[in-house]
Enzyme design. Structure first.
Site, PDB file in Angstrom:
ATOM      1  N   ASP A  64      -4.047 -34.241  -7.619  1.00  0.00           N
ATOM      2  CA  ASP A  64      -2.713 -33.712  -7.909  1.00  0.00           C
ATOM      3  C   ASP A  64      -2.671 -32.275  -7.393  1.00  0.00           C
ATOM      4  O   ASP A  64      -3.475 -31.434  -7.810  1.00  0.00           O
ATOM      5  CB  ASP A  64      -2.474 -33.742  -9.425  1.00  0.00           C
ATOM      6  N   TYR A 155      15.141 -28.804  -6.700  1.00  0.00           N
ATOM      7  CA  TYR A 155      14.680 -29.054  -5.337  1.00  0.00           C
ATOM      8  C   TYR A 155      15.010 -27.870  -4.437  1.00  0.00           C
ATOM      9  O   TYR A 155      14.164 -27.414  -3.656  1.00  0.00           O
ATOM     10  CB  TYR A 155      15.318 -30.337  -4.808  1.00  0.00           C
TER      11      TYR A 155
END
Length: 287
Positions: A64, A155
């Protein structure tokens, strides 16, 4: 491309988010040009499949990008098993759409963590190797880095952040022989985009964009453009190329976007999409 034909042969290239989509396509393109690829991501079976299918001896790691310690460990293993990285492509990313006021704080934060903090962790882990190899770091940015979109606050914030990160690193590392590039991408035919089209909020956003901005590009085409940028050590790459023109007028984009929102988006009620992209799955185990 004849003068760059063998630039990547025998080099180690690292690609995050390499199990599918743009990351997978970039890994395949770099390997086709002779690079040995280290594929990093959260989908171990897909990563293993892609690594086995590459024409060069490549490896994969389940990791990750938001875990700085794990990234540092993987970077050391990449150096030991494949040699120091000459190319790093920070591609891992997730998205979320919907009104900010109703957004889930954990999901919103996960987008920032994967896209921005994950890119910083990737740079921090592999920069010592790039300094040794006088290599190249390519950050995947977005049209969202140039003109903020409504209903995509996390985003847009994350992609504006990675644009600034890449610009800062470029100036900092140029005297030490490391190249840094930013790739500005529009809609690409990936699972994330296919998921997005199933949600009214993102479907409406794309439908009301100018026709050229609605077009979806094949991952293979995008990957070839990105691999060319790697070979050239480009400071920027735009896919499609017309995105470059937006840099000259970006100061005027926010008023236009606001006018569009008042005329179009406020006619409907939108709900959150939740996390889009495989990288969002780890959020379930992240408090």
């Amino acid at each position: 491309m004849t003068d760059r034909k063998h630039v990547l042969r025998g080099r180690t290239a690292v690609v995050t988010g390499a199990a599918r989509g743009v990351g997978e396509a970039v890994a395949r393109e770099l390997a086709a040009r002779g690079a040995t690829v280290a594929l990093l991501g959260l989908e171990e079976e897909s990563l293993a499949r892609v690594a086995q299918e590459l024409p060069t001896p490549s490896r994969h790691w389940y990791v990750d990008v938001t875990d700085a310690a794990a990234m540092a460990r993987v970077a050391n293993e990449v150096r030991e098993r494949q040699g120091p990285a000459s190319v790093v492509v920070a591609n891992a990313g997730v998205a979320e759409g919907g009104p900010f006021v109703d957004s889930d704080p954990a999901s919103w934060r996960r987008v920032i963590d994967v896209n921005l903090v994950g890119s910083a962790n990737t740079a921090r882990a592999f920069l010592p190797q790039l300094l040794d190899s006088r290599g190249y770091f390519l950050q995947i940015a977005s049209l969202a880095s140039i003109g903020a979109s409504p209903l995509m606050s996390a985003y847009c914030a994350s992609k504006a952040g990675v644009e600034s990160l890449s610009q800062s690193l470029r100036a900092e590392l140029a005297p030490r022989g490391v190249g840094v590039g930013a790739a500005y991408l529009n809609w690409t035919d990936t699972d994330m985009i296919r998921d997005a089209d199933q949600h009214a909020v993102l479907r409406e956003l794309r439908a009301h964009m100018p026709p050229p901005a609605r077009k979806i590009y094949a991952p293979g085409h995008v990957a070839r453009c990105l691999a060319d940028a790697v070979e050239r050590r480009s400071a920027t790459v735009y896919v499609p190329g017309w995105l470059r023109a937006l840099q000259a007028v970006r100061a005027g984009l926010p008023p236009l976007v606001t006018r569009y929102s008042r005329q179009e988006l406020m006619r409907s009620e939108f709900s959150s999409t939740g996390l889009l992209g495989p990288g969002g799955r780890a959020a379930e185990s992240t408090d």
